[in-house]
Design a protein around this motif. Structure first.
Motif, PDB file in Angstrom:
ATOM      1  N   SER A 131     -13.632   9.134   4.782  1.00 28.05           N
ATOM      2  CA  SER A 131     -12.509   8.675   3.954  1.00 28.05           C
ATOM      3  C   SER A 131     -12.615   7.189   3.611  1.00 28.05           C
ATOM      4  O   SER A 131     -11.682   6.604   3.065  1.00 28.05           O
ATOM      5  CB  SER A 131     -11.187   8.924   4.681  1.00 28.05           C
ATOM      6  OG  SER A 131     -11.145   8.204   5.912  1.00 28.05           O
ATOM      7  N   LYS A 186       2.105   2.822   4.296  1.00 28.11           N
ATOM      8  CA  LYS A 186       1.594   3.998   3.583  1.00 28.11           C
ATOM      9  C   LYS A 186       2.473   4.352   2.397  1.00 28.11           C
ATOM     10  O   LYS A 186       1.976   4.698   1.314  1.00 28.11           O
ATOM     11  CB  LYS A 186       1.502   5.192   4.554  1.00 28.11           C
ATOM     12  CG  LYS A 186       0.892   6.448   3.930  1.00 28.11           C
ATOM     13  CD  LYS A 186       0.698   7.538   4.989  1.00 28.11           C
ATOM     14  CE  LYS A 186       0.043   8.762   4.370  1.00 28.11           C
ATOM     15  NZ  LYS A 186      -0.269   9.794   5.393  1.00 28.11           N
ATOM     16  N   LYS A 188      -4.945   5.919   3.780  1.00 26.99           N
ATOM     17  CA  LYS A 188      -6.064   6.801   4.115  1.00 26.99           C
ATOM     18  C   LYS A 188      -5.825   7.563   5.424  1.00 26.99           C
ATOM     19  O   LYS A 188      -6.606   8.448   5.782  1.00 26.99           O
ATOM     20  CB  LYS A 188      -7.364   5.989   4.235  1.00 26.99           C
ATOM     21  CG  LYS A 188      -7.889   5.420   2.923  1.00 26.99           C
ATOM     22  CD  LYS A 188      -9.188   4.659   3.164  1.00 26.99           C
ATOM     23  CE  LYS A 188      -9.873   4.279   1.863  1.00 26.99           C
ATOM     24  NZ  LYS A 188      -9.108   3.298   1.088  1.00 26.99           N
ATOM     25  N   SER A 232      -3.793  10.063   8.018  1.00 20.49           N
ATOM     26  CA  SER A 232      -2.839  11.174   8.075  1.00 20.49           C
ATOM     27  C   SER A 232      -1.743  10.798   9.066  1.00 20.49           C
ATOM     28  O   SER A 232      -1.882   9.853   9.846  1.00 20.49           O
ATOM     29  CB  SER A 232      -3.542  12.452   8.544  1.00 20.49           C
ATOM     30  OG  SER A 232      -3.950  12.322   9.905  1.00 20.49           O
ATOM     31  N   ASN A 233      -0.649  11.533   9.045  1.00 22.55           N
ATOM     32  CA  ASN A 233       0.432  11.273   9.995  1.00 22.55           C
ATOM     33  C   ASN A 233      -0.063  11.427  11.438  1.00 22.55           C
ATOM     34  O   ASN A 233       0.333  10.673  12.328  1.00 22.55           O
ATOM     35  CB  ASN A 233       1.613  12.218   9.734  1.00 22.55           C
ATOM     36  CG  ASN A 233       2.299  11.920   8.417  1.00 22.55           C
ATOM     37  OD1 ASN A 233       2.220  10.808   7.891  1.00 22.55           O
ATOM     38  ND2 ASN A 233       2.986  12.913   7.878  1.00 22.55           N
ATOM     39  N   GLU A 234      -0.937  12.399  11.656  1.00 23.37           N
ATOM     40  CA  GLU A 234      -1.496  12.623  12.987  1.00 23.37           C
ATOM     41  C   GLU A 234      -2.332  11.423  13.427  1.00 23.37           C
ATOM     42  O   GLU A 234      -2.259  10.987  14.587  1.00 23.37           O
ATOM     43  CB  GLU A 234      -2.365  13.881  12.985  1.00 23.37           C
ATOM     44  CG  GLU A 234      -3.039  14.164  14.323  1.00 23.37           C
ATOM     45  CD  GLU A 234      -4.032  15.311  14.266  1.00 23.37           C
ATOM     46  OE1 GLU A 234      -4.518  15.741  15.335  1.00 23.37           O
ATOM     47  OE2 GLU A 234      -4.340  15.786  13.148  1.00 23.37           O
ATOM     48  N   GLU A 235      -3.127  10.884  12.512  1.00 26.13           N
ATOM     49  CA  GLU A 235      -3.974   9.738  12.838  1.00 26.13           C
ATOM     50  C   GLU A 235      -3.137   8.491  13.089  1.00 26.13           C
ATOM     51  O   GLU A 235      -3.457   7.689  13.970  1.00 26.13           O
ATOM     52  CB  GLU A 235      -4.970   9.502  11.705  1.00 26.13           C
ATOM     53  CG  GLU A 235      -6.031  10.594  11.613  1.00 26.13           C
ATOM     54  CD  GLU A 235      -6.857  10.489  10.355  1.00 26.13           C
ATOM     55  OE1 GLU A 235      -8.031  10.936  10.372  1.00 26.13           O
ATOM     56  OE2 GLU A 235      -6.366   9.952   9.330  1.00 26.13           O
TER      57      GLU A 235
END
Length: 212
Positions: free
Chosen positions: A131, A171, A189, A191-194
């Protein structure tokens, strides 16, 4: 990779700049934080995970945020009116005071799975080539101690809830006081999890964590 170069270039420019930073008086700041202490604690260790710990944070970074709150470059319903009432010397003194305090650690909850923390560490240290996400430590350092000259904050030991909220704000671009859109681009770049994973990883670090 582009953002990593931008980070390095920004640091070089900052280090070569001739702008003077007026050092605040920490002793004077200790007398000016009564109102701040309601949320951030008298010594900068807030008890609410949604309010950032200021203890041990770089004075340069705290000062920039206070100035941004005052000018409207950064907006917050609680902080904006607080900063509006502060003069330049007040902000410098308060920043100096909190930077001299000791950060208290908040261990990662036992309920957090190890795989989550491992993901956070991977993102922080290596980014994601797929990414085109640069490593966080390129700007914030191997031990997440930040860089005062470049006004990059220390992230080690900060509440995960607060870090998550700020990354989400970048974000969504609700927060936009980052130079050259750097943090907005990076957070976009993730994700919510990251975001949750890297925030938890950072909470588990301390300023005494050996650099790797």
């Amino acid at each position: 990779m582009v953002k990593m170069f931008a980070c390095i270039i920004s640091l070089i420019i900052t280090l070569s700049a001739t702008q003077a930073f007026a050092a605040g008086d920490a002793a004077a700041g200790a007398q000016k934080v009564q109102t701040c202490a309601v949320c951030h604690g008298a010594e900068g260790n807030s008890v609410n995970p949604m309010w950032p710990k200021l203890a041990g944070q770089h004075a340069e970074y705290i000062l920039k945020q206070l100035q941004n709150f005052k000018t409207g470059a950064r907006s917050n319903p609680q902080m904006s009116p607080m900063a509006a009432a502060l003069g330049d010397q007040d902000m410098e003194d308060i920043s100096a005071y909190y930077s001299t305090q000791t950060l208290k650690e908040s261990p990662i909850p036992a309920s957090v799975e190890a795989v989550t923390v491992e993901l956070g560490e991977k993102i922080y240290r290596a980014g994601d080539v797929t990414s085109k996400l640069p490593s966080c430590m390129a700007c914030h350092g191997p031990a997440a101690g930040g860089n005062p000259a470049a006004k990059y904050p220390s992230l080690a030991g900060q509440y995960a809830a607060y870090t998550t909220a700020q990354l989400q704000a970048f974000k969504s671009e609700a927060r936009n006081n980052d130079a050259n859109n750097m943090m907005r681009d990076i957070a976009g770049k993730l994700s919510n999890e990251e975001i949750e994973a890297v925030s938890l990883y950072l909470q588990g670090l301390s300023l005494s964590t050996p650099a790797q």
